[in-house]
Design a protein around this motif. Structure first.
Motif: not given
Length: 346
Positions: A208, A211-212, A215-216, A219, A221, A260
């Motif tokens: 998590q 991701q925060q 990844l986010n 961009g 996804k 990615d």
């Protein structure tokens, strides 16, 4: 004996040795190495399928040019679905790069310290892992801890563990392979423990946080922590020589598209994944490219500094003797040569 005769004898010995060595090098590798270089990356991927890979995906990001995606072979050979350049793939140990960036960010924010020990972070392992009091987080990241590798347990890949506790049980109480900091030895147990440490410090699953914080902002996804988080039909099938079934349902950690992974590798190397002093911290502890292997899947994330190029290559067939691993290394070099040659000819 005069110099001329000595040179002739030495030359004869070298030629004889070279010819003899061919009997010990699999013809499959020799053939891949000596074939004329194709004119395009697509031709090389088609050739890779001819060499025995069920499917291949390649992503290329060259500075100053639009990125390119290639695929050949099967996405799923049972249902005759052609390979997809946007397929999800088990990236295996490439995930260690994401872990190392996450650790870097937690160190920068003061939530972790590279110089604290395994005993500091996981005191319950004192007496279960030798040298826990002197193995630092830094040494674990750098594979210099001396902790035995749990995936080296006999027949591990035939019946892989499914939990942290099961994996740890394979090495608990075993003697260290060497004293902390004295050698380098690649070890998956290091990152098993690092992930546990991050989970404990954060109070939630570290993916998590990835991701925060990674990844986010980039961009990305199409990067996931597990096969359980994706549509299984989007996952490229994986095959292991001698095993008759598709391995895509096996859960071996992170899944991502080649694109990615390529964007992440670009950000890792140009520094855009970092803030403040994070790039300096990261450069002191880990590498900027990686390979990965689990049954059915070989993955390569490579950055070529001299040409500012990222190449991601996924191969969906493994074998017990690792011939396909060596073959893919040959093909990776050929893919790079094709791209570089094409660029020089423009």
């Amino acid at each position: 004996m005069n110099k001329k005769k000595t040179k002739i004898i030495l030359r004869t010995i070298l030629i004889t040795a070279s010819l003899a060595s061919l009997f010990f090098v699999p013809w499959k590798l020799v053939k891949a190495w000596i074939l004329p270089l194709p004119n395009s990356v697509q031709e090389q991927l088609d050739q890779a399928v001819d060499h025995g890979f069920e499917g291949v995906v390649v992503y290329v990001d060259q500075a100053g040019e639009s990125s390119k995606k290639y695929a050949s072979g099967w996405h799923n050979k049972e249902t005759k679905i052609p390979a997809r350049p946007n397929a999800l793939y088990k990236i295996a140990s490439i995930s260690k790069l994401y872990d190392a960036v996450a650790v870097t960010k937690l160190v920068s924010s003061g939530q972790l310290s590279l110089d604290k020990t395994l005993a500091d972070y996981l005191p319950e392992l004192v007496g279960k892992i030798e040298n826990a009091e002197t193995i630092t987080l830094r040494l674990m990241i750098q594979h210099r801890s001396g902790i035995p590798n749990f995936t080296d347990a006999p027949n591990f890949w035939a019946e892989p563990t499914g939990t942290y506790e099961e994996s740890l049980a394979l090495i608990e109480g075993k003697p260290a392979n060497f004293k902390p900091g004295k050698k380098y030895e690649y070890c998956n147990t290091n990152y098993l423990l690092i992930n546990k440490i991050m989970d404990n410090v954060l109070g939630y699953r570290n993916f998590q946080f990835i991701q925060q914080e990674i990844l986010n902002p980039l961009g990305l996804k199409n990067t996931f922590s597990s096969v359980n988080e994706v549509n299984i039909d989007d996952v490229m099938s994986g095959y292991h020589v001698g095993y008759p079934h598709d391995l895509k349902n096996n859960d071996h950690g992170m899944h991502a598209t080649a694109e990615d992974v390529g964007k992440f590798i670009r950000a890792l190397n140009d520094g855009t994944v970092f803030k403040n002093n994070e790039q300096e911290i990261y450069a002191s502890i880990y590498e900027f490219e990686h390979d990965g292997w689990v049954p059915g899947y070989q993955s390569f994330a490579k950055y070529y500094k001299n040409t500012d190029m990222v190449i991601i290559a996924f191969y969906s067939t493994t074998d017990p003797k690792l011939l396909n691993w060596n073959l893919s290394q040959i093909l990776n070099r050929r893919i790079y040569r094709i791209i570089k040659k094409s660029k020089n000819e423009e």
